[in-house]
Design a protein around this motif. Structure first.
Motif, PDB file in Angstrom:
ATOM      1  N   SER A  31       0.464  -6.847   4.747  1.00  0.00           N
ATOM      2  CA  SER A  31       1.706  -6.657   5.511  1.00  0.00           C
ATOM      3  C   SER A  31       1.520  -6.928   6.993  1.00  0.00           C
ATOM      4  O   SER A  31       2.288  -7.671   7.597  1.00  0.00           O
ATOM      5  CB  SER A  31       2.224  -5.232   5.336  1.00  0.00           C
ATOM      6  OG  SER A  31       2.604  -5.019   4.011  1.00  0.00           O
ATOM      7  N   LYS A  32       0.518  -6.306   7.592  1.00  0.00           N
ATOM      8  CA  LYS A  32       0.341  -6.416   9.046  1.00  0.00           C
ATOM      9  C   LYS A  32      -0.672  -7.511   9.390  1.00  0.00           C
ATOM     10  O   LYS A  32      -0.500  -8.230  10.356  1.00  0.00           O
ATOM     11  CB  LYS A  32      -0.152  -5.094   9.636  1.00  0.00           C
ATOM     12  CG  LYS A  32       0.392  -3.856   8.968  1.00  0.00           C
ATOM     13  CD  LYS A  32       1.821  -3.550   9.338  1.00  0.00           C
ATOM     14  CE  LYS A  32       2.300  -2.342   8.542  1.00  0.00           C
ATOM     15  NZ  LYS A  32       3.601  -1.872   8.896  1.00  0.00           N
TER      16      LYS A  32
ATOM     17  N   SER B 177      -3.525  -3.933   2.825  1.00  0.00           N
ATOM     18  CA  SER B 177      -2.435  -4.826   2.429  1.00  0.00           C
ATOM     19  C   SER B 177      -2.352  -6.019   3.359  1.00  0.00           C
ATOM     20  O   SER B 177      -3.014  -6.059   4.399  1.00  0.00           O
ATOM     21  CB  SER B 177      -1.108  -4.072   2.432  1.00  0.00           C
ATOM     22  OG  SER B 177      -0.552  -4.032   3.723  1.00  0.00           O
TER      23      SER B 177
ATOM     24  N   TYR C 150       1.398   8.905   9.250  1.00  0.00           N
ATOM     25  CA  TYR C 150       2.402   8.143   8.492  1.00  0.00           C
ATOM     26  C   TYR C 150       3.145   9.120   7.569  1.00  0.00           C
ATOM     27  O   TYR C 150       2.505   9.805   6.758  1.00  0.00           O
ATOM     28  CB  TYR C 150       1.655   7.064   7.693  1.00  0.00           C
ATOM     29  CG  TYR C 150       2.517   6.101   6.927  1.00  0.00           C
ATOM     30  CD1 TYR C 150       3.599   5.458   7.518  1.00  0.00           C
ATOM     31  CD2 TYR C 150       2.215   5.792   5.595  1.00  0.00           C
ATOM     32  CE1 TYR C 150       4.363   4.552   6.810  1.00  0.00           C
ATOM     33  CE2 TYR C 150       2.970   4.871   4.874  1.00  0.00           C
ATOM     34  CZ  TYR C 150       4.050   4.264   5.489  1.00  0.00           C
ATOM     35  OH  TYR C 150       4.805   3.363   4.788  1.00  0.00           O
TER      36      TYR C 150
ATOM     37  N   MET D   2      -2.479   5.249  12.692  1.00  0.00           N
ATOM     38  CA  MET D   2      -1.119   5.010  13.159  1.00  0.00           C
ATOM     39  C   MET D   2      -0.462   6.390  13.257  1.00  0.00           C
ATOM     40  O   MET D   2      -0.536   7.133  12.269  1.00  0.00           O
ATOM     41  CB  MET D   2      -0.391   4.117  12.141  1.00  0.00           C
ATOM     42  CG  MET D   2       0.920   3.527  12.564  1.00  0.00           C
ATOM     43  SD  MET D   2       2.271   4.681  12.743  1.00  0.00           S
ATOM     44  CE  MET D   2       2.478   5.369  11.139  1.00  0.00           C
TER      45      MET D   2
ATOM     46  N   TYR E 249      -4.231  -1.554   9.448  1.00  0.00           N
ATOM     47  CA  TYR E 249      -4.149  -2.058  10.833  1.00  0.00           C
ATOM     48  C   TYR E 249      -5.453  -2.605  11.395  1.00  0.00           C
ATOM     49  O   TYR E 249      -5.497  -2.986  12.565  1.00  0.00           O
ATOM     50  CB  TYR E 249      -3.637  -0.940  11.759  1.00  0.00           C
ATOM     51  CG  TYR E 249      -2.204  -0.577  11.457  1.00  0.00           C
ATOM     52  CD1 TYR E 249      -1.166  -1.418  11.860  1.00  0.00           C
ATOM     53  CD2 TYR E 249      -1.888   0.566  10.738  1.00  0.00           C
ATOM     54  CE1 TYR E 249       0.151  -1.113  11.557  1.00  0.00           C
ATOM     55  CE2 TYR E 249      -0.570   0.876  10.432  1.00  0.00           C
ATOM     56  CZ  TYR E 249       0.433   0.030  10.845  1.00  0.00           C
ATOM     57  OH  TYR E 249       1.744   0.322  10.541  1.00  0.00           O
TER      58      TYR E 249
ATOM     59  N   ASN F 258      -6.520   7.853   7.840  1.00  0.00           N
ATOM     60  CA  ASN F 258      -5.859   6.618   8.252  1.00  0.00           C
ATOM     61  C   ASN F 258      -6.590   6.131   9.495  1.00  0.00           C
ATOM     62  O   ASN F 258      -6.300   6.542  10.595  1.00  0.00           O
ATOM     63  CB  ASN F 258      -4.372   6.931   8.513  1.00  0.00           C
ATOM     64  CG  ASN F 258      -3.588   5.771   9.076  1.00  0.00           C
ATOM     65  OD1 ASN F 258      -2.688   5.963   9.873  1.00  0.00           O
ATOM     66  ND2 ASN F 258      -3.911   4.562   8.685  1.00  0.00           N
TER      67      ASN F 258
ATOM     68  N   ARG G  27       5.346  -7.732  -0.091  1.00  0.00           N
ATOM     69  CA  ARG G  27       4.845  -6.586  -0.846  1.00  0.00           C
ATOM     70  C   ARG G  27       3.558  -6.934  -1.598  1.00  0.00           C
ATOM     71  O   ARG G  27       3.547  -7.140  -2.810  1.00  0.00           O
ATOM     72  CB  ARG G  27       5.902  -6.011  -1.808  1.00  0.00           C
ATOM     73  CG  ARG G  27       7.253  -5.744  -1.218  1.00  0.00           C
ATOM     74  CD  ARG G  27       7.211  -4.912   0.055  1.00  0.00           C
ATOM     75  NE  ARG G  27       6.577  -3.624  -0.110  1.00  0.00           N
ATOM     76  CZ  ARG G  27       5.701  -3.116   0.776  1.00  0.00           C
ATOM     77  NH1 ARG G  27       5.376  -3.775   1.881  1.00  0.00           N
ATOM     78  NH2 ARG G  27       5.156  -1.953   0.552  1.00  0.00           N
TER      79      ARG G  27
ATOM     80  N   ASP H  95      -6.313   4.805   4.344  1.00  0.00           N
ATOM     81  CA  ASP H  95      -5.225   3.839   4.367  1.00  0.00           C
ATOM     82  C   ASP H  95      -5.513   2.946   5.581  1.00  0.00           C
ATOM     83  O   ASP H  95      -5.493   3.408   6.713  1.00  0.00           O
ATOM     84  CB  ASP H  95      -3.930   4.656   4.536  1.00  0.00           C
ATOM     85  CG  ASP H  95      -2.704   3.786   4.560  1.00  0.00           C
ATOM     86  OD1 ASP H  95      -2.757   2.670   4.021  1.00  0.00           O
ATOM     87  OD2 ASP H  95      -1.680   4.233   5.119  1.00  0.00           O
TER      88      ASP H  95
ATOM     89  N   SER I  67       0.826  -1.207   0.000  1.00  0.00           N
ATOM     90  CA  SER I  67       0.000   0.000   0.000  1.00  0.00           C
ATOM     91  C   SER I  67       0.863   1.261   0.000  1.00  0.00           C
ATOM     92  O   SER I  67       0.428   2.313  -0.450  1.00  0.00           O
ATOM     93  CB  SER I  67      -1.009   0.001   1.143  1.00  0.00           C
ATOM     94  OG  SER I  67      -0.411  -0.233   2.377  1.00  0.00           O
ATOM     95  N   LYS I  68       2.108   1.160   0.464  1.00  0.00           N
ATOM     96  CA  LYS I  68       2.992   2.334   0.412  1.00  0.00           C
ATOM     97  C   LYS I  68       3.158   2.794  -1.044  1.00  0.00           C
ATOM     98  O   LYS I  68       3.083   3.987  -1.345  1.00  0.00           O
ATOM     99  CB  LYS I  68       4.353   1.962   1.015  1.00  0.00           C
ATOM    100  CG  LYS I  68       5.273   3.137   1.221  1.00  0.00           C
ATOM    101  CD  LYS I  68       6.508   2.713   1.996  1.00  0.00           C
ATOM    102  CE  LYS I  68       7.351   3.907   2.390  1.00  0.00           C
ATOM    103  NZ  LYS I  68       8.586   3.501   3.071  1.00  0.00           N
TER     104      LYS I  68
ATOM    105  N   TYR J  23       2.588  10.007   3.422  1.00  0.00           N
ATOM    106  CA  TYR J  23       1.559  10.831   2.751  1.00  0.00           C
ATOM    107  C   TYR J  23       2.127  12.192   2.365  1.00  0.00           C
ATOM    108  O   TYR J  23       1.958  12.664   1.236  1.00  0.00           O
ATOM    109  CB  TYR J  23       0.334  11.071   3.651  1.00  0.00           C
ATOM    110  CG  TYR J  23      -0.251   9.856   4.327  1.00  0.00           C
ATOM    111  CD1 TYR J  23      -0.479   8.681   3.627  1.00  0.00           C
ATOM    112  CD2 TYR J  23      -0.594   9.890   5.686  1.00  0.00           C
ATOM    113  CE1 TYR J  23      -1.014   7.574   4.269  1.00  0.00           C
ATOM    114  CE2 TYR J  23      -1.138   8.790   6.325  1.00  0.00           C
ATOM    115  CZ  TYR J  23      -1.331   7.634   5.619  1.00  0.00           C
ATOM    116  OH  TYR J  23      -1.854   6.550   6.245  1.00  0.00           O
TER     117      TYR J  23
HETATM  118  C1  LIG Z   1      -0.191   3.853   8.152  1.00  0.00           C
HETATM  119  C2  LIG Z   1       0.586   2.998   7.214  1.00  0.00           C
HETATM  120  N1  LIG Z   1       0.226   2.933   5.936  1.00  0.00           N
HETATM  121  C3  LIG Z   1       0.903   2.188   5.043  1.00  0.00           C
HETATM  122  C4  LIG Z   1       1.995   1.460   5.421  1.00  0.00           C
HETATM  123  C5  LIG Z   1       2.726   0.673   4.378  1.00  0.00           C
HETATM  124  O1  LIG Z   1       2.350  -0.626   4.393  1.00  0.00           O
HETATM  125  P1  LIG Z   1       2.592  -1.613   3.193  1.00  0.00           P
HETATM  126  O2  LIG Z   1       3.537  -2.627   3.703  1.00  0.00           O
HETATM  127  O3  LIG Z   1       1.266  -2.151   2.852  1.00  0.00           O
HETATM  128  O4  LIG Z   1       3.168  -0.837   2.067  1.00  0.00           O
HETATM  129  C6  LIG Z   1       2.431   1.488   6.743  1.00  0.00           C
HETATM  130  C7  LIG Z   1       3.633   0.731   7.131  1.00  0.00           C
HETATM  131  O5  LIG Z   1       4.180   0.805   8.165  1.00  0.00           O
HETATM  132  C8  LIG Z   1       1.701   2.276   7.667  1.00  0.00           C
HETATM  133  O6  LIG Z   1       2.066   2.347   8.956  1.00  0.00           O
END
Ligand SMILES: Cc1ncc(COP(=O)(O)O)c(C=O)c1O
Length: 386
Positions: free
Chosen positions: A236-237, A234, A127, A177, A208, A173, A245, A205, A102-103, A130
């Protein structure tokens, strides 16, 4: 002398990109650094997901370039996941676009919608990507403040005062975060109404929502939001697959087509076995989240003990992968505290200032370390005096 482009003069190398070099340089077998700074899950993905990757990778016909839109099975699994957990119905055909994380999506979306000089609203704290990406496209960034006095909630009265007619893109978000707050449905409804009135795009976004949270929420579940909103998510978490990725964005066809225009010129479809493993992950169901959150709950107890030991205070209702805590009154600089803890105790936490001016005076501890590491960190702080 070959000059770099002006656009990169407005951004700094990502804090962690530099800081982790220092963290690594301090690491030694006798006194290892305990990294409680970054949100990179240390736990493994589900074994069946890894098996699916292995099984797919040994096939001879999976190594070619893949469709820019992702394989249909992955899009269908994402649609199923959003229907199951977020009560959002999406067309797998044209309302979902798999992305390399998602980054990366933050860049694609910004490039697809923001012209130089356009106003982009960014959370402070928030984050850092952005704002960094908005800078790279020479947008006009306006930070909107989140405040502890307001329980870090999105303050719609404050947002309304921000000359919204000039705004093109609003970064949301939720769950947020680093503060661990999820915004109420009413707040999101009001934000959607503002976006409709002033014609700006909201991008939520949402990586989490599955961690230490039972109330899964998507901006796309708000009535009428699909006219003005996109969501990023995503694996990821939620599935311990940060290094793989694998992310995606969702929204109405016109939005997805615009993002695809950027994506298809910048990168390619992900490796097919990754996509096959991703759809396996998306179908794991409730047991997966229960076992994941059991581990995070135990770690959270230890993280709270560490934070107490450091004399910091926090809101117990936080969700997500971190604990966000306020420094004691006698310490004002999160950076100085973090450097002191790193150098003296070899424990790395994130200083709040990296998330914006509103983060100064706070630290963030990540739950991405094992129980032993938390206990060792706690031992090292045994005689710590705040
Ligand atoms: C708020 C937030 N958005 C996006 C991301 C990026 O995550 P991804 O691994 O999906 O690119 C992070 C990663 O730490 C995050 O904390």
């Amino acid at each position: 002398m070959i000059e770099t482009a002006n656009r990169i003069k407005s951004v700094e190398e990502y804090y962690f990109s530099k800081k982790l070099q220092e963290v690594r340089s301090l690491d030694s077998p006798d006194f290892p650094v305990i990294n409680l700074g970054i949100g990179s899950p240390d736990l493994a993905p589900h074994p069946t997901v890894i098996q699916a990757l292995n099984d797919a990778a040994i096939k001879p016909d999976v190594h070619a370039y893949q469709s820019y839109r992702g394989i249909p099975e992955l899009r269908t699994a994402i649609a199923g996941y959003y229907a199951q957990y977020f009560d959002v119905k999406l067309s797998a055909e044209n309302e979902i676009l798999p992305l390399v994380g998602s980054k990366e999506g933050i860049m694609h979306i910004t490039q697809a919608f923001v012209n130089p000089g356009d106003r982009v609203l960014v959370p402070n704290p928030g984050y850092p990507t952005y704002g960094a990406v908005a800078n790279l496209v020479q947008a006009n960034i306006k930070y909107y403040n989140l405040r502890e006095e307001n329980n870090w909630q999105l303050d719609i009265n404050l947002i309304e005062k921000l000359e919204l007619d000039k705004v093109k893109l609003f970064w949301l978000n939720s769950p947020h975060m680093p503060t661990g707050v999820q915004y109420s449905k009413e707040t999101l409804q009001k934000l959607v109404a503002l976006a409709k009135k002033h014609q700006f795009l909201i991008v939520n976004d949402n990586p989490y929502s599955m961690i230490l949270n039972k109330d899964y929420q998507s901006i796309l579940s708000i009535e009428g939001a699909s006219e003005v909103a996109i969501e990023l998510n995503s694996l990821s978490k939620s599935h311990n697959m940060a290094g793989w990725r694998l992310g995606w964005c969702m929204g109405k066809t016109e939005f997805i087509d615009a993002i695809l225009k950027v994506k298809s010129n910048m990168d390619s479809g992900m490796f097919k076995p990754l996509q096959i493993a991703a759809f396996k992950a998306l179908k794991l169901g409730d047991d997966w989240f229960e076992s994941l959150n059991t581990v995070y709950k135990e770690r959270r107890v230890l993280a709270e003990k560490i934070i107490n030991k450091l004399g910091c205070s926090f809101d117990e209702n936080q969700q997500g992968l971190f604990l966000w805590a306020k420094l004691p009154a006698n310490i004002s600089s999160s950076e100085e505290l973090v450097d002191h803890l790193l150098h003296e105790y070899r424990v790395f936490l994130s200083p709040g200032f990296i998330f914006g001016t509103q983060g100064q005076g706070y630290i963030r501890i990540s739950l991405c370390a094992n129980e032993n590491q938390f206990k060792t960190a706690l031992d090292r702080f045994q005689n710590y005096q705040p």
